[in-house]
Design a protein around this motif. Structure first.
Motif, short mmCIF file in Angstrom:
data_model
loop_
_atom_site.label_atom_id
_atom_site.label_comp_id
_atom_site.label_asym_id
_atom_site.label_seq_id
_atom_site.Cartn_x
_atom_site.Cartn_y
_atom_site.Cartn_z
N ARG A 47 8.76 3.82 -2.05
CA ARG A 47 9.42 3.24 -3.38
C ARG A 47 10.10 3.97 -4.02
O ARG A 47 11.06 2.94 -4.10
CB ARG A 47 7.89 2.73 -4.65
CG ARG A 47 8.50 2.94 -5.65
CD ARG A 47 7.22 2.99 -6.53
NE ARG A 47 5.58 2.45 -6.25
CZ ARG A 47 4.68 3.26 -5.84
NH1 ARG A 47 5.13 4.63 -6.39
NH2 ARG A 47 3.71 2.77 -6.15
N ASP A 48 10.84 4.65 -3.46
CA ASP A 48 11.81 5.42 -3.90
C ASP A 48 12.88 5.02 -3.57
O ASP A 48 14.48 5.31 -3.67
CB ASP A 48 11.69 7.63 -3.97
CG ASP A 48 11.20 7.97 -4.92
OD1 ASP A 48 10.84 6.83 -5.56
OD2 ASP A 48 10.70 9.25 -4.51
N GLN A 49 13.12 4.74 -2.36
CA GLN A 49 13.53 4.13 -1.22
C GLN A 49 14.14 2.94 -0.86
O GLN A 49 14.27 2.44 -0.47
CB GLN A 49 14.08 4.52 0.57
CG GLN A 49 12.74 4.38 1.37
CD GLN A 49 12.94 4.49 2.32
OE1 GLN A 49 13.41 5.68 3.02
NE2 GLN A 49 12.04 3.51 3.53
N GLY A 50 13.11 2.22 -2.21
CA GLY A 50 13.29 0.68 -2.11
C GLY A 50 12.20 -0.28 -1.32
O GLY A 50 12.14 -1.46 -1.18
N GLU A 51 11.15 0.63 -0.74
CA GLU A 51 10.19 -0.33 -0.31
C GLU A 51 9.05 -0.57 -1.16
O GLU A 51 8.89 0.19 -2.14
CB GLU A 51 10.20 0.48 1.10
CG GLU A 51 10.82 0.97 2.16
CD GLU A 51 10.58 0.33 3.07
OE1 GLU A 51 10.33 -1.35 3.10
OE2 GLU A 51 11.79 0.41 4.07
N ASP A 52 8.44 -1.81 -0.79
CA ASP A 52 7.03 -1.84 -1.14
C ASP A 52 6.04 -1.84 -0.25
O ASP A 52 5.15 -1.66 -0.09
CB ASP A 52 7.22 -3.57 -1.76
CG ASP A 52 5.97 -4.44 -2.76
OD1 ASP A 52 4.86 -3.25 -2.70
OD2 ASP A 52 5.83 -5.48 -2.78
N PRO A 53 5.23 -0.49 -0.93
CA PRO A 53 4.07 0.41 -0.38
C PRO A 53 2.97 -0.91 0.15
O PRO A 53 2.28 -0.70 0.92
CB PRO A 53 3.64 1.28 -1.13
CG PRO A 53 5.07 1.49 -1.97
CD PRO A 53 5.45 0.62 -1.69
N ASP A 54 2.77 -1.87 -1.59
CA ASP A 54 1.71 -2.63 -1.24
C ASP A 54 1.60 -4.09 -0.32
O ASP A 54 0.78 -4.28 0.38
CB ASP A 54 1.59 -3.46 -3.01
CG ASP A 54 0.67 -2.17 -3.63
OD1 ASP A 54 -0.36 -1.32 -3.15
OD2 ASP A 54 1.27 -2.46 -5.10
N GLN A 55 3.33 -4.03 -0.33
CA GLN A 55 3.65 -5.17 0.61
C GLN A 55 3.42 -5.12 2.61
O GLN A 55 2.70 -4.92 3.14
CB GLN A 55 4.55 -6.26 0.73
CG GLN A 55 5.73 -6.91 2.14
CD GLN A 55 4.60 -7.77 1.65
OE1 GLN A 55 4.37 -8.80 0.41
NE2 GLN A 55 3.35 -8.55 2.57
N LEU A 56 3.77 -3.09 2.90
CA LEU A 56 3.78 -2.81 3.72
C LEU A 56 2.26 -2.49 4.72
O LEU A 56 2.05 -2.78 5.13
CB LEU A 56 4.23 -1.03 3.33
CG LEU A 56 5.81 -1.13 3.43
CD1 LEU A 56 6.59 -0.23 3.62
CD2 LEU A 56 6.73 -1.67 5.00
N LEU A 57 1.49 -2.55 3.17
CA LEU A 57 0.20 -2.36 3.57
C LEU A 57 -0.42 -3.96 3.52
O LEU A 57 -1.31 -3.59 5.03
CB LEU A 57 -0.89 -1.91 2.15
CG LEU A 57 -0.81 -0.20 1.69
CD1 LEU A 57 -1.39 -0.08 0.30
CD2 LEU A 57 -1.43 0.52 3.42
N GLN A 58 -0.09 -4.25 3.30
CA GLN A 58 -0.54 -5.63 3.27
C GLN A 58 -0.90 -6.64 5.17
O GLN A 58 -0.69 -6.83 5.49
CB GLN A 58 -0.09 -7.07 2.29
CG GLN A 58 -1.11 -8.57 2.77
CD GLN A 58 -0.55 -9.38 0.90
OE1 GLN A 58 -0.26 -8.79 0.33
NE2 GLN A 58 0.03 -10.21 1.67
N ASP A 59 0.73 -6.05 4.95
CA ASP A 59 1.21 -6.29 6.54
C ASP A 59 1.07 -5.59 7.80
O ASP A 59 0.83 -5.77 9.30
CB ASP A 59 2.81 -6.17 6.19
CG ASP A 59 3.67 -7.20 5.72
OD1 ASP A 59 3.53 -8.52 5.56
OD2 ASP A 59 4.69 -6.94 5.28
N VAL A 60 0.34 -4.31 6.97
CA VAL A 60 -0.23 -3.10 8.83
C VAL A 60 -0.93 -4.57 9.69
O VAL A 60 -1.95 -5.46 9.10
CB VAL A 60 -1.15 -2.01 8.31
CG1 VAL A 60 -2.22 -1.85 9.52
CG2 VAL A 60 -0.34 -1.44 7.91
N ALA A 61 -1.31 -4.39 10.46
CA ALA A 61 -1.27 -5.83 12.18
C ALA A 61 -2.61 -5.05 13.01
O ALA A 61 -1.42 -4.01 13.25
CB ALA A 61 -1.13 -6.74 12.41
#
Length: 236
Positions: free
Chosen positions: A206-220
């Motif tokens: 989050r501190d570097q501008g990422e969206d952790p929730d979106q990253l979690l959603q995109d895990v495949a």
């Protein structure tokens, strides 16, 4: 008996170890069913001993939460072993820390990536060399892989081929010799392991501008990246 050795360079987060196993277990789970007859799977924890197992026919170097640029004594001690392995044409596959360590051992530079950390299930694209490579050539030109790293190969060793890249990292996969490869991504990771890493890194991402929730959603699932492990041992 001949040994495919997993060179252990670190431990996964405790919650990952508890729920899914440590790095060597993640690899073992992927490799066991594909081991050739007469080859055993052994673990060499390079942090604890500088003495490798005997009769090694190939080696896989794991990830680590250490940093190659720290030049820890056990890590530096692996460099001449890797150099000799390359000279002897021993099949090698470095993963994440192993990728960065191999590049540093062979004359390159591994250090913190100026764009920060790369985490999550991300797209990776083969180069022309990758499409012609015996290990990578049967993969799709673009595939997804699990990634978690703050450092990267920042300068290539002489004579190295770039096999794969993406928008974050120009050196996602490298080849150093006839049977010596390394990858920045984690072919041994499963989606639950990747999610656990994102959860652990939530604040930093989050501190570097990422969206952790979106990253979690995109895990495949990453079947093409994972297939590299069985393809590697099939070439022994």
């Amino acid at each position: 008996m001949a040994s495919l050795v997993i060179i252990k360079t670190g431990d996964a987060f405790p919650e990952v170890v508890d729920q899914h196993g440590d790095f060597e277990q993640l690899f073992t789970r992927r490799l066991n069913e594909a081991l050739p007859s007469g080859v055993t799977l052994d673990v060499w924890d390079a942090r604890l001993t500088s003495q490798p197992p005997e009769d090694i026919v190939a080696a896989i170097i794991t990830g680590s939460h250490s940093m190659v640029s720290e030049q820890l004594p056990w890590s530096e001690a692996l460099k001449p072993w890797l150099q000799q392995a390359l000279a002897d044409d021993l099949p090698l596959l470095g993963v994440c820390y192993g990728h960065q360590l191999m590049a540093a051992a062979f004359g390159g530079v591994s250090d913190y990536h100026p764009a920060g950390r790369e985490s999550g299930t991300r797209s990776v694209r083969l180069t022309q060399a990758g499409r012609q490579d015996p290990l990578f050539g049967q993969l799709p030109e673009c595939f997804v892989a699990h990634l978690t790293h703050a450092q990267a190969v920042m300068q290539l060793p002489p004579g190295t081929s770039i096999l794969a890249h993406n928008c974050h990292d120009a050196h996602q996969a490298l080849r150093y010799g006839p049977r010596q490869w390394s990858v920045q991504f984690h072919p041994e990771f499963s989606p639950p392991v990747m999610r656990a890493y994102i959860e652990r890194q939530r604040a930093a991402l989050r501190d570097q501008g990422e969206d952790p929730d979106q990253l979690l959603q995109d895990v495949a699932e990453t079947p093409d990246a994972t297939r590299l492990l069985t393809r590697f041992i099939a070439m022994l």
